[in-house]
Design a protein around this motif. Structure first.
Motif, PDB file in Angstrom:
ATOM      1  N   ALA A  21      33.151  -4.995 -12.090  1.00  0.00           N
ATOM      2  CA  ALA A  21      33.048  -5.820 -13.299  1.00  0.00           C
ATOM      3  C   ALA A  21      32.667  -5.003 -14.518  1.00  0.00           C
ATOM      4  O   ALA A  21      32.969  -5.392 -15.652  1.00  0.00           O
ATOM      5  CB  ALA A  21      32.021  -6.931 -13.075  1.00  0.00           C
ATOM      6  N   THR A  22      31.998  -3.891 -14.322  1.00  0.00           N
ATOM      7  CA  THR A  22      31.618  -3.036 -15.448  1.00  0.00           C
ATOM      8  C   THR A  22      32.743  -2.093 -15.857  1.00  0.00           C
ATOM      9  O   THR A  22      32.565  -1.283 -16.768  1.00  0.00           O
ATOM     10  CB  THR A  22      30.379  -2.206 -15.093  1.00  0.00           C
ATOM     11  OG1 THR A  22      30.679  -1.346 -13.983  1.00  0.00           O
ATOM     12  CG2 THR A  22      29.207  -3.093 -14.737  1.00  0.00           C
ATOM     13  N   GLY A  23      33.890  -2.198 -15.186  1.00  0.00           N
ATOM     14  CA  GLY A  23      35.026  -1.345 -15.527  1.00  0.00           C
ATOM     15  C   GLY A  23      35.084  -0.061 -14.734  1.00  0.00           C
ATOM     16  O   GLY A  23      35.834   0.854 -15.103  1.00  0.00           O
ATOM     17  N   GLY A  24      34.312   0.032 -13.658  1.00  0.00           N
ATOM     18  CA  GLY A  24      34.309   1.240 -12.852  1.00  0.00           C
ATOM     19  C   GLY A  24      35.599   1.429 -12.071  1.00  0.00           C
ATOM     20  O   GLY A  24      36.288   0.458 -11.730  1.00  0.00           O
ATOM     21  N   GLY A  57      28.899  -7.756  -2.979  1.00  0.00           N
ATOM     22  CA  GLY A  57      28.314  -7.959  -4.303  1.00  0.00           C
ATOM     23  C   GLY A  57      28.198  -6.695  -5.140  1.00  0.00           C
ATOM     24  O   GLY A  57      28.692  -6.665  -6.285  1.00  0.00           O
ATOM     25  N   PRO A  58      27.545  -5.638  -4.637  1.00  0.00           N
ATOM     26  CA  PRO A  58      27.421  -4.425  -5.454  1.00  0.00           C
ATOM     27  C   PRO A  58      28.762  -3.823  -5.838  1.00  0.00           C
ATOM     28  O   PRO A  58      28.915  -3.306  -6.954  1.00  0.00           O
ATOM     29  CB  PRO A  58      26.628  -3.481  -4.535  1.00  0.00           C
ATOM     30  CG  PRO A  58      25.870  -4.387  -3.628  1.00  0.00           C
ATOM     31  CD  PRO A  58      26.766  -5.557  -3.397  1.00  0.00           C
ATOM     32  N   GLY A  70      28.719   1.537  -5.133  1.00  0.00           N
ATOM     33  CA  GLY A  70      28.681   0.251  -4.453  1.00  0.00           C
ATOM     34  C   GLY A  70      28.682   0.324  -2.939  1.00  0.00           C
ATOM     35  O   GLY A  70      28.105  -0.532  -2.264  1.00  0.00           O
ATOM     36  N   VAL A  71      29.319   1.366  -2.394  1.00  0.00           N
ATOM     37  CA  VAL A  71      29.463   1.473  -0.939  1.00  0.00           C
ATOM     38  C   VAL A  71      28.443   2.443  -0.339  1.00  0.00           C
ATOM     39  O   VAL A  71      27.678   2.080   0.565  1.00  0.00           O
ATOM     40  CB  VAL A  71      30.897   1.909  -0.567  1.00  0.00           C
ATOM     41  CG1 VAL A  71      31.011   2.120   0.941  1.00  0.00           C
ATOM     42  CG2 VAL A  71      31.914   0.879  -1.029  1.00  0.00           C
TER      43      VAL A  71
END
Length: 270
Positions: free
Chosen positions: A181-184, A174-175, A193-194
């Protein structure tokens, strides 16, 4: 009531293994039992009675160990502190090597063409005992603590890289998907995220390996890689068992203190 549903208040049956699952369990554990019985002779367990047949030597040895001599306690503490520093630096270097390797070996983060060679390197580092690596570095750079640091660093890097990669592979997607999704970028996915998900577990693994390396560094001293192990080896060769007892006590106290400190740090992190 729908088909297959149990009436209200009915206690469901406990889960049962299939015949195939039972057969596989019997095959595996039966094979382990047969292997243990078969290897009794190969590992010389039949001569376990020698512990009692040479009871006089055992009593003499035990009597000497029961009277530790702390005359050289300053030397013992100094060398034990050197051993702890060897373990600390070896673990520190290993962590910095294991982080990129662990990420590169995780199938859900790294591309397939990179995972295989990195895992091959990890297996190579883990498969070579630190004593063998230490001997190679003793030949390369000479006696002293440096070979111990390098040996622990390489061996521990392989172990931690595997643990780190497994932690990454078990993260919640999810993260990571949220950052994507934010374009990262891929780097942003790893950083935001990890890493926040695996950092506490990575730290716990590193602390555990530091505890283990404190003991490994003692053994590395036997081959001239610095620390308390060299003193222990010299006293054993001189049959000075009272000093050996004192050295063992110093090692046990130091390792126990490291273990207590590590547990306290893990409780704050997890």
């Amino acid at each position: 009531m729908t088909d297959g549903a149990l009436p209200a208040g009915t206690i469901p049956r406990p889960p049962a293994k299939s015949f195939g699952a039972w057969a596989l369990d019997v095959l595996i554990w039966g094979g382990v039992g047969v292997l243990l019985v078969y290897s009794i002779g190969d590992v010389d367990l039949g001569n376990l009675s020698r512990l009692f047949s040479n009871s006089e030597n055992t009593r003499t040895f035990a009597a000497e160990l029961a009277k530790p001599d702390f005359t050289d306690w300053r030397l013992f503490v100094e060398k034990m502190w050197e051993t702890v520093q060897i373990a600390l630096w070896g673990t520190f270097i290993a962590v910095f090597a294991a982080v990129p390797m662990g990420l590169a070996a995780a199938r859900n983060v790294a591309p397939g063409w990179l995972v295989f060679p990195v895992r091959l390197v990890m297996n190579l580092l883990r498969s070579i005992p630190d004593l063998v690596i230490g001997l190679l570095f003793v030949v390369a750079v000479g006696l002293g603590p440096l070979p111990g640091v390098l040996a622990i660093a390489l061996n521990t890097a392989g172990v931690l890289a595997k643990l780190f990669s497994e932690a990454v592979e078990s993260i919640d997607k999810g993260p990571v998907e949220g950052v994507r999704a934010t374009g990262g970028s891929s780097l942003h996915e790893i950083v935001w995220g990890v890493v926040p998900q695996v950092a506490p577990l990575w730290t716990s693994f590193a602390l555990y390996r530091f505890e283990s390396n404190s003991r490994s560094a003692t053994v590395l001293g036997l081959i001239g890689a610095g620390g308390i192990g060299q003193v222990l080896f010299d006293r054993m060769n001189a049959f000075d068992f009272r000093d050996v007892s004192a050295v063992v006590i110093v090692v046990v106290v130091a390792v126990t203190m490291i273990d207590m400190l590590s547990q306290a740090m893990r409780k704050r992190l997890l």
